[in-house]
Design an enzyme around this catalytic site. Structure first.
Site, PDB file in Angstrom:
ATOM      1  N   ALA A  65       0.860  -1.194   0.000  1.00 56.52           N
ATOM      2  CA  ALA A  65       0.000   0.000   0.000  1.00 56.52           C
ATOM      3  C   ALA A  65       0.892   1.239   0.000  1.00 56.52           C
ATOM      4  CB  ALA A  65      -0.893  -0.008   1.225  1.00 56.52           C
ATOM      5  N   GLY A 108       0.926  -5.143   0.976  1.00 54.36           N
ATOM      6  CA  GLY A 108      -0.159  -5.219   0.005  1.00 54.36           C
ATOM      7  C   GLY A 108       0.298  -5.775  -1.332  1.00 54.36           C
ATOM      8  N   GLU A 111       0.037  -9.287  -0.816  1.00 54.20           N
ATOM      9  CA  GLU A 111      -1.390  -9.614  -0.716  1.00 54.20           C
ATOM     10  C   GLU A 111      -2.035  -9.608  -2.099  1.00 54.20           C
ATOM     11  OE1 GLU A 111      -1.916  -6.619   2.397  1.00 54.20           O
ATOM     12  OE2 GLU A 111      -2.721  -8.172   3.689  1.00 54.20           O
ATOM     13  N   GLU A 131       4.074  -5.618   7.761  1.00 53.82           N
ATOM     14  CA  GLU A 131       3.212  -4.608   8.384  1.00 53.82           C
ATOM     15  C   GLU A 131       3.426  -4.465   9.885  1.00 53.82           C
ATOM     16  OE1 GLU A 131       2.317  -6.640   6.001  1.00 53.82           O
ATOM     17  OE2 GLU A 131       0.789  -5.773   4.698  1.00 53.82           O
TER      18      GLU A 131
HETATM   19  C1  LIG Z   1      -3.155  -3.054   3.599  1.00 52.50           C
HETATM   20  C2  LIG Z   1      -1.720  -3.033   3.103  1.00 52.50           C
HETATM   21  C3  LIG Z   1      -0.757  -2.408   3.879  1.00 52.50           C
HETATM   22  C4  LIG Z   1       0.609  -2.293   3.402  1.00 52.50           C
HETATM   23  O1  LIG Z   1       1.006  -2.776   2.342  1.00 52.50           O
HETATM   24  S1  LIG Z   1       1.628  -1.407   4.458  1.00 52.50           S
HETATM   25  C5  LIG Z   1       3.150  -1.279   3.555  1.00 52.50           C
HETATM   26  C6  LIG Z   1       3.880  -2.593   3.596  1.00 52.50           C
HETATM   27  N1  LIG Z   1       5.133  -2.453   2.868  1.00 52.50           N
HETATM   28  C7  LIG Z   1       6.285  -2.179   3.511  1.00 52.50           C
HETATM   29  O2  LIG Z   1       6.343  -2.071   4.714  1.00 52.50           O
HETATM   30  C8  LIG Z   1       7.493  -2.027   2.652  1.00 52.50           C
HETATM   31  C9  LIG Z   1       8.011  -0.604   2.832  1.00 52.50           C
HETATM   32  N2  LIG Z   1       9.193  -0.388   2.006  1.00 52.50           N
HETATM   33  C10 LIG Z   1      10.390  -0.925   2.358  1.00 52.50           C
HETATM   34  O3  LIG Z   1      10.558  -1.662   3.312  1.00 52.50           O
HETATM   35  C11 LIG Z   1      11.550  -0.561   1.474  1.00 52.50           C
HETATM   36  O4  LIG Z   1      11.222   0.602   0.774  1.00 52.50           O
HETATM   37  C12 LIG Z   1      11.892  -1.648   0.459  1.00 52.50           C
HETATM   38  C13 LIG Z   1      12.433  -2.876   1.197  1.00 52.50           C
HETATM   39  C14 LIG Z   1      10.680  -2.020  -0.362  1.00 52.50           C
HETATM   40  C15 LIG Z   1      12.955  -1.096  -0.481  1.00 52.50           C
HETATM   41  O5  LIG Z   1      14.027  -0.586   0.339  1.00 52.50           O
HETATM   42  P1  LIG Z   1      15.185   0.279  -0.344  1.00 52.50           P
HETATM   43  O6  LIG Z   1      15.719  -0.439  -1.512  1.00 52.50           O
HETATM   44  O7  LIG Z   1      16.108   0.687   0.770  1.00 52.50           O
HETATM   45  O8  LIG Z   1      14.469   1.576  -0.926  1.00 52.50           O
HETATM   46  P2  LIG Z   1      13.738   2.738  -0.067  1.00 52.50           P
HETATM   47  O9  LIG Z   1      14.641   3.923  -0.079  1.00 52.50           O
HETATM   48  O10 LIG Z   1      13.258   2.245   1.223  1.00 52.50           O
HETATM   49  O11 LIG Z   1      12.468   3.019  -0.968  1.00 52.50           O
HETATM   50  C16 LIG Z   1      12.647   3.576  -2.284  1.00 52.50           C
HETATM   51  C17 LIG Z   1      11.592   4.626  -2.425  1.00 52.50           C
HETATM   52  O12 LIG Z   1      10.301   3.983  -2.435  1.00 52.50           O
HETATM   53  C18 LIG Z   1       9.496   4.530  -1.406  1.00 52.50           C
HETATM   54  N3  LIG Z   1       8.627   3.481  -0.891  1.00 52.50           N
HETATM   55  C19 LIG Z   1       9.013   2.247  -0.516  1.00 52.50           C
HETATM   56  N4  LIG Z   1       7.946   1.547  -0.091  1.00 52.50           N
HETATM   57  C20 LIG Z   1       6.854   2.347  -0.211  1.00 52.50           C
HETATM   58  C21 LIG Z   1       5.459   2.195   0.070  1.00 52.50           C
HETATM   59  N5  LIG Z   1       4.930   1.047   0.489  1.00 52.50           N
HETATM   60  N6  LIG Z   1       4.651   3.257  -0.153  1.00 52.50           N
HETATM   61  C22 LIG Z   1       5.148   4.429  -0.621  1.00 52.50           C
HETATM   62  N7  LIG Z   1       6.453   4.632  -0.920  1.00 52.50           N
HETATM   63  C23 LIG Z   1       7.294   3.589  -0.703  1.00 52.50           C
HETATM   64  C24 LIG Z   1      10.456   5.061  -0.365  1.00 52.50           C
HETATM   65  O13 LIG Z   1       9.830   6.057   0.387  1.00 52.50           O
HETATM   66  C25 LIG Z   1      11.577   5.610  -1.245  1.00 52.50           C
HETATM   67  O14 LIG Z   1      11.122   6.841  -1.775  1.00 52.50           O
HETATM   68  P3  LIG Z   1      12.203   8.025  -2.003  1.00 52.50           P
HETATM   69  O15 LIG Z   1      13.198   7.445  -2.974  1.00 52.50           O
HETATM   70  O16 LIG Z   1      11.380   9.152  -2.518  1.00 52.50           O
HETATM   71  O17 LIG Z   1      12.775   8.272  -0.639  1.00 52.50           O
END
Ligand SMILES: C/C=C/C(=O)SCCNC(=O)CCNC(=O)[C@H](O)C(C)(C)COP(=O)(O)OP(=O)(O)OC[C@H]1O[C@@H](n2cnc3c(N)ncnc32)[C@H](O)[C@@H]1OP(=O)(O)O
Length: 257
Positions: A65, A108, A111, A131
């Site tokens: 998400a 998500g 999911e 999450e």
């Molecule tokens: C009902 C459903 C609920 C959900 O799905 S809750 C969300 C669950 N997902 C997560 O918790 C994953 C969150 N993201 C991460 O853990 C990391 O990211 C990654 C492991 C996917 C990648 O890590 P890395 O390679 O270090 O890159 P980075 O700098 O963390 O992310 C690159 C850019 O992507 C953005 N981003 C990452 N995940 C999300 C997301 N889920 N929603 C919105 N933006 C996201 C960051 O902010 C950043 O952005 P910028 O380069 O502008 O700083």
């Protein structure tokens, strides 16, 4: 229809939709709306007998998400469209939907993949439900689909720790159908989609229905669903074509009638 957050490519018998929402292919409202529209427009398109959903870029199928939308959801309440709307539509779709996971899938994003009927995962990808590390829970079906796919024991480990699975573990737990090198995921998915597109549409529809609905009810009720589906296909022109093709030792030409 114009898709702003999907790159849609129509192939022979199936369609490929790549989530195109850099940098993380996050499933924000526009992406969910686009996926929903693609499902609606493909439903009655006889040229589309299967759908492949993949992610653009190499690193992420989808990071889940869109976390940037959380604040507005907390302020304004439920979003216009939720993952549940789209993922339940995918899960109950009458045509096979394949997740071609060319990169990692978290939250998500995972999911979404679990609502698809089949999953092909990149050998270098990770797949998880992190999450709990954000202080929330898998909120788009993960607590229901993951235990059904890999069993309660491993599902709880994945959700309580929030630690991702390697592709190798995902395969060994039965979460995905196949693991291949990242640069072969899409071609593998397209090959599978092309194969399913040549299959008998009514039989495929009834198998998807009996399995999906059967898993959510008793075996007696599930057998009734199977019997109803069996009756439909046995009466079909395709069943006659299948039998004739077998005896004439030629490939069947199923028309979905
Ligand atoms: C009902 C459903 C609920 C959900 O799905 S809750 C969300 C669950 N997902 C997560 O918790 C994953 C969150 N993201 C991460 O853990 C990391 O990211 C990654 C492991 C996917 C990648 O890590 P890395 O390679 O270090 O890159 P980075 O700098 O963390 O992310 C690159 C850019 O992507 C953005 N981003 C990452 N995940 C999300 C997301 N889920 N929603 C919105 N933006 C996201 C960051 O902010 C950043 O952005 P910028 O380069 O502008 O700083």
């Amino acid at each position: 229809m114009e898709h702003t957050k999907l790159i849609v490519e129509k192939q022979d018998g199936y369609v490929v939709a790549a989530i195109n929402n850099p940098p993380a292919n996050a499933l924000g409202q526009p992406v969910l709306a686009d996926l929903n529209a693609l499902l609606d427009e493909s439903l009655n398109d006889n040229e589309v007998r299967a759908i492949v959903i993949t992610g653009s870029g190499e690193k992420l199928f989808s990071a889940g998400a869109d976390i940037t939308e959380f604040a507005s959801i907390q302020a304004d309440g439920a979003p216009k469209i939720s993952g549940h709307d789209v993922f339940l539509k995918i899960e109950n779709y009458p045509k096979p939907i394949i997740a071609a996971m060319q990169g990692s899938a978290f939250g998500g994003g995972n999911e979404l993949s679990m609502s698809c009927h089949l999953r092909i995962l990149s050998a270098s990808a990770k797949i998880g439900l992190p999450e709990v590390k954000l202080g929330i829970i898998p909120g788009w079906g993960g607590t229901q689909r993951l235990p059904r796919l890999i069993g309660k024991t491993k599902a709880l480990e994945v959700m309580l720790t929030g630690d991702p699975l390697s592709a190798e573990d995902a395969l060994s737990y039965g979460l995905v159908n196949k693991v291949v090198p990242a640069d072969q995921v899409l071609s593998e998915a397209k090959t599978l989609a092309a194969k399913l597109a040549k299959g008998a549409p009514l039989a495929i529809r009834e198998i998807l229905k009996a399995v999906t609905q059967g898993l959510n009810t008793t075996i007696e009720e599930g057998i009734k669903i199977e019997q109803a589906g069996s009756a439909v296909v046995f009466a079909s022109q395709d069943a006659k074509e299948g039998g004739m093709a077998f005896f004439q030792k030629r490939p069947p030409n199923f028309q979905g009638k």
